[in-house]
Design a protein around this motif. Structure first.
Motif, short mmCIF file in Angstrom:
data_model
loop_
_atom_site.label_atom_id
_atom_site.label_comp_id
_atom_site.label_asym_id
_atom_site.label_seq_id
_atom_site.Cartn_x
_atom_site.Cartn_y
_atom_site.Cartn_z
N UNK A 141 -12.73 4.75 -9.16
CA UNK A 141 -12.97 4.98 -10.59
C UNK A 141 -11.71 5.36 -11.37
N UNK A 142 -10.63 5.70 -10.66
CA UNK A 142 -9.37 6.03 -11.34
C UNK A 142 -8.40 4.85 -11.38
N UNK A 143 -8.75 3.78 -10.69
CA UNK A 143 -7.85 2.63 -10.60
C UNK A 143 -8.14 1.62 -11.71
N UNK A 144 -7.12 0.84 -12.08
CA UNK A 144 -7.35 -0.18 -13.10
C UNK A 144 -8.30 -1.26 -12.59
N UNK A 145 -8.97 -1.93 -13.50
CA UNK A 145 -9.86 -3.04 -13.09
C UNK A 145 -9.08 -4.10 -12.32
N UNK A 146 -9.71 -4.67 -11.30
CA UNK A 146 -9.07 -5.71 -10.50
C UNK A 146 -7.96 -5.18 -9.62
N UNK A 147 -8.04 -3.93 -9.19
CA UNK A 147 -6.98 -3.30 -8.39
C UNK A 147 -6.67 -4.16 -7.17
N UNK A 148 -5.41 -4.63 -7.02
CA UNK A 148 -5.06 -5.53 -5.91
C UNK A 148 -5.02 -4.86 -4.54
N UNK A 149 -5.02 -3.55 -4.50
CA UNK A 149 -4.98 -2.85 -3.23
C UNK A 149 -6.19 -3.12 -2.37
N UNK A 150 -7.34 -3.30 -2.99
CA UNK A 150 -8.56 -3.55 -2.22
C UNK A 150 -8.52 -4.92 -1.55
N UNK A 151 -8.08 -5.93 -2.27
CA UNK A 151 -7.97 -7.27 -1.70
C UNK A 151 -6.93 -7.28 -0.57
N UNK A 152 -5.82 -6.60 -0.78
CA UNK A 152 -4.78 -6.53 0.24
C UNK A 152 -5.30 -5.80 1.48
N UNK A 153 -6.02 -4.70 1.28
CA UNK A 153 -6.58 -3.94 2.40
C UNK A 153 -7.54 -4.80 3.21
N UNK A 154 -8.42 -5.51 2.53
CA UNK A 154 -9.39 -6.36 3.23
C UNK A 154 -8.67 -7.44 4.04
N UNK A 155 -7.64 -8.06 3.46
CA UNK A 155 -6.89 -9.10 4.17
C UNK A 155 -6.19 -8.50 5.38
N UNK A 156 -5.55 -7.35 5.19
CA UNK A 156 -4.86 -6.71 6.30
C UNK A 156 -5.83 -6.41 7.45
N UNK A 157 -6.94 -5.78 7.14
CA UNK A 157 -7.90 -5.41 8.18
C UNK A 157 -8.43 -6.64 8.92
N UNK A 158 -8.72 -7.68 8.17
CA UNK A 158 -9.24 -8.92 8.78
C UNK A 158 -8.22 -9.54 9.72
N UNK A 159 -7.01 -9.72 9.24
CA UNK A 159 -6.00 -10.43 10.03
C UNK A 159 -5.46 -9.57 11.18
#
Length: 163
Positions: free
Chosen positions: A126-144
């Motif tokens: 809730x404190x991050x800007x909309x579309x925060x790229x950290x979540x997409x990067x985290x998901x990619x990192x964890x998957x790979x």
């Protein structure tokens, strides 16, 4: 609020340690964090520094304060850059790659990712800007990282077993 620290090396060490725990300075002696850190008491005691700690409610926009206090634009850009490089790195790995190459690629992936452990304060969504790229990067990192783990671990195990 921490007491002023006059010794430069102690002051710089304290600043680095507080930032590592996710805190950001509002002034030289006033720091803010999105949550209380369980490591803070030990850090302050180890440095022999007194601090007045308290929880507060912000009278204003917490997202705007977070954007002013932490370098969210810089962190977000770093996530986007890391993700683009990671996609290229993983994309260059053939499906039938040798275990040593998988190990090397996974190691590079992990090495790049761990920089965020020191840079990203881990703010709530809730404190991050909309579309925060950290979540997409985290998901990619964890998957790979998980996908590459079996071959990388087998490579390490094989070499540790050698005399």
């Amino acid at each position: 609020m921490v007491e002023p620290v006059r010794e430069r090396s102690r002051r710089e060490r304290l600043r680095a340690d507080l930032a590592f725990l996710g805190y950001a300075p509002l002034s030289e002696t006033t720091w803010i964090g999105p949550r209380a850190s369980p490591e803070l008491g030990g850090l302050l005691a180890g440095e022999g520094i007194h601090a007045d700690r308290f929880d507060a409610v912000l009278d204003g926009d917490p997202q705007a304060l977070a954007a002013r206090t932490w370098d969210l634009d810089g962190i977000g850009s770093a996530y986007e850059d890391w993700l683009a490089r990671a996609v290229d790195l993983i994309g260059g790995l053939p499906r039938d790659a040798a275990a040593d190459r998988v190990f090397a690629v996974r190691s590079r992936l992990l090495h790049g990712w761990r920089n965020f452990l020191f840079r990203d304060p881990g703010l709530p969504a809730e404190l991050l800007p909309p579309g925060w790229p950290g979540e997409k990067a985290r998901a990619y990192f964890e998957q790979e990282a998980a996908r590459l783990l079996p071959a990388a671990a087998a490579f390490v195990d094989r070499h540790l077993a050698e005399p």
